[in-house]
Design an enzyme around this catalytic site. Structure first.
Site, PDB file in Angstrom:
ATOM      1  N   ASP A   1       0.421  -1.205   0.464  1.00 58.78           N
ATOM      2  CA  ASP A   1      -0.180   0.035  -0.148  1.00 58.78           C
ATOM      3  C   ASP A   1       0.921   0.876   0.175  1.00 58.78           C
ATOM      4  O   ASP A   1       1.935   0.798   0.754  1.00 58.78           O
ATOM      5  CB  ASP A   1      -1.052   0.370   1.178  1.00 58.78           C
TER       6      ASP A   1
ATOM      7  N   GLU B   1       1.527  -0.413  -4.712  1.00 58.32           N
ATOM      8  CA  GLU B   1       0.358  -0.087  -5.332  1.00 58.32           C
ATOM      9  C   GLU B   1       1.169   1.728  -6.048  1.00 58.32           C
ATOM     10  O   GLU B   1       1.217   2.519  -3.970  1.00 58.32           O
ATOM     11  CB  GLU B   1      -0.777   1.550  -3.878  1.00 58.32           C
TER      12      GLU B   1
END
Length: 559
Positions: free
Chosen positions: A220, A281
């Site tokens: 993330d 990401e």
């Protein structure tokens, strides 16, 4: 206007023609656990709920799924504020439930992937609590700064850095007589990757879950991991509001070399295990994004269909997204991927409308590499209107009553619509954590399973095509036909698949002969719902193909 990427097609064949790893051609599905399936009637999805729906994933030709965060958390940012990297959030279940899910997933011949959130923890994490008290070895686990002293003696924030959620990226704590950095919410303090104890501890987090049997990680918010330690003011963008995230250009708080070095070190951890995958990401420009390949990521996510296209985009816009990735991707190390939706953006149908959303789904599934689906997109779910009173997303709450609707991510996070029973079959509880979309009575999976021309029927058919050699291992050639038609060919050992997509509001006639190989005889394999009458036809003349408005047609031939 026409264009072909023949060179890219040849090189792609060399890369994918043989010896594919499982992740290089996977259909990857994102499960947002809070909204997928509630097994105990509390209105919140959970791990047992996910396990109860593995059959749906299998039927949908999913090869692997990743779980948005399931760790213990105060849920300020719904799981991205983690208070224990080695546990399971109580409302989602137990570690035994997770272990059972891993086993059931593998028994179903699928892979399970975790969200890894390395940039920050919750301010309730034991590390931060001890760091706040300057307890060793945790004193410098986070980014602390004494602040800037003004001429009048006042202590203020170290610089003009702004958080992603708005407002200063620094919060003062009396206990430390210092500011701590948080690139997201104040409850999400940034970890300090200049501290080797942090580096070692987060590697052990990876090993913990790999030992549990997970097949990889989606990492993330990776661009935010490290900061320039000179703590200089960032350049101004011209936005006059210093509390807006785009007040500054993020040249000192994103894309630092230390970030890429950490990715390389994590890859070394991944290499201690076999057949695992690590995905990034990274919302970034093409240069910064491609750099992740070189530093050990199996691939960074390609968000071009989210960031660079919309309902008004032309065929050339989509071709540019495709070509840019394929041309810039490392030839020998690169695996391409295509993301059309996720929990941070409006749903596909809401962004494009039903017909163009179907076309984008086809493109995403049939391009080379990894096709990514956000839960609910396989049935064409739409954004749900959420009132200010029901808003949960901190990004929306921080914007206030007048601005929440423009930035809240809640509308794309509402419960999955399984059927037309209570709460769309998501829960037995009529009150769910976010309201169910009112259209669930007609838009739900159960209804679509019995409808020949449903969104789910299209999704199942097209996702199944990923097993065709031309799709799994074939070359790619893209071409524009006029201003409104994008077409691409996938080809492997004489087998060809042609995808033709219209971005016109009227039917178009296309001469596909410049793209067609070997034979002019084509079979209509599939088409979007507004062109269903074509399915099964044999085309003997490719010089005047009728492509419906905002539609897509898939042709096949064998030479």
């Amino acid at each position: 206007m026409k264009g072909v990427i023949t060179l890219c097609a040849i090189l792609l064949s060399a890369n994918l023609g043989s010896g594919l790893e499982w992740w290089q051609s996977m259909s990857l599905y994102q499960v947002y656990p809070r909204s997928f399936k509630d097994s105990d009637g509390d209105g919140v999805g959970d791990l047992k709920g996910v396990m109860s729906k593995l059959e749906h994933l299998k039927e949908s030709n999913v090869d692997a799924f990743w779980l948005s965060p399931i760790y213990p958390s105060p849920m300020i940012d719904f799981g991205y504020d983690i208070s224990d990297f080695l546990g399971i959030y109580e409302q989602f279940g137990t570690m035994e439930d997770f272990e059972a899910l891993v086993k059931a997933t593998h028994d179903a011949s699928m892979k399970i992937i975790m969200d890894f959130v390395p940039n920050h923890s919750s301010d309730k994490h034991e590390w931060f609590v001890k760091s706040l008290k300057s307890e060793e070895p945790y004193t410098d686990y986070y980014v602390w700064h004494k602040g800037k002293v003004l001429p009048n003696g006042t202590v203020t924030v170290p610089n003009n850095w702004v958080s992603v959620f708005g407002g200063p990226a620094w919060t003062w704590r009396e206990e430390r007589q210092a500011y701590y950095l948080h690139q997201f919410a104040p409850e999400q303090p940034d970890l300090n990757y200049e501290n080797e104890n942090v580096v070692s501890a987060m590697k052990d987090v990876l090993r913990f879950w790999l030992d549990k049997g997970v097949d990889g990680f989606r990492v993330d918010a990776i661009p935010h991991l490290a900061e320039d330690l000179r703590y200089l003011d960032e350049p101004l963008t011209g936005n006059p509001d210093p509390n807006k995230s785009d007040y500054t250009y993020k040249i000192y708080t994103q894309h630092q070399q230390r970030t890429y070095d950490m990715v390389q070190e994590w890859r070394e951890v991944m290499n201690e295990y076999s057949d695992r995958v690590m995905m990034m990401e990274a919302y970034a420009n093409i240069t910064m994004t491609m750099k992740y390949y070189s530093y050990g990521a199996h691939f960074p996510f390609n968000f071009g269909f989210i960031t660079d296209t919309n309902k008004d985009s032309k065929a050339s816009d989509f071709k540019n997204v495709i070509d840019r990735w394929m041309i810039n991707m490392p030839v020998l190390k690169g695996t391409s991927n295509w993301v059309a939706g996720n929990h941070d953006n409006k749903r596909l149908v809401t962004r494009y409308g039903r017909l163009r959303a179907e076309a984008v789904t086809i493109i995403t599934m049939l391009l080379p590499g990894v096709g990514v689906t956000y839960n609910g997109e396989e049935i064409g779910m739409e954004d749900t209107w959420i009132s200010w009173e029901d808003t949960k997303d901190p990004q929306g709450c921080n914007a206030g009553k007048d601005g929440f609707a423009n930035v809240s991510r809640d509308p794309a996070r509402t419960p999955f619509q399984w059927d037309n029973t209570t709460s769309a079959g998501f829960s037995t509880n009529p009150k769910t954590w976010l309201p169910v979309n009112e259209n669930y009575l007609t838009l739900n999976l159960a209804a679509q399973k019995s409808q020949k021309n449903s969104y789910y029927a299209l999704y199942k058919t097209v996702s199944a095509m990923r097993e065709l050699p031309a799709i799994k291992s074939g070359t790619l050639t893209t071409r524009l036909f006029g201003e409104n038609i994008l077409a691409f060919r996938r080809e492997f050992e004489g087998e060809s698949v042609y995808v033709v997509v219209s971005f016109s509001n009227a039917e178009e006639t296309v001469d596909l002969s410049p793209l067609v190989r070997a034979s002019n005889k084509l079979n209509v394999y599939y088409a979007t719902t507004n062109a269903h009458h074509l399915i099964g036809n044999v085309i003997t003349d490719v010089h005047a193909l009728k492509i419906p408005a905002s539609g897509a047609v898939i042709y096949t031939n064998t030479a």
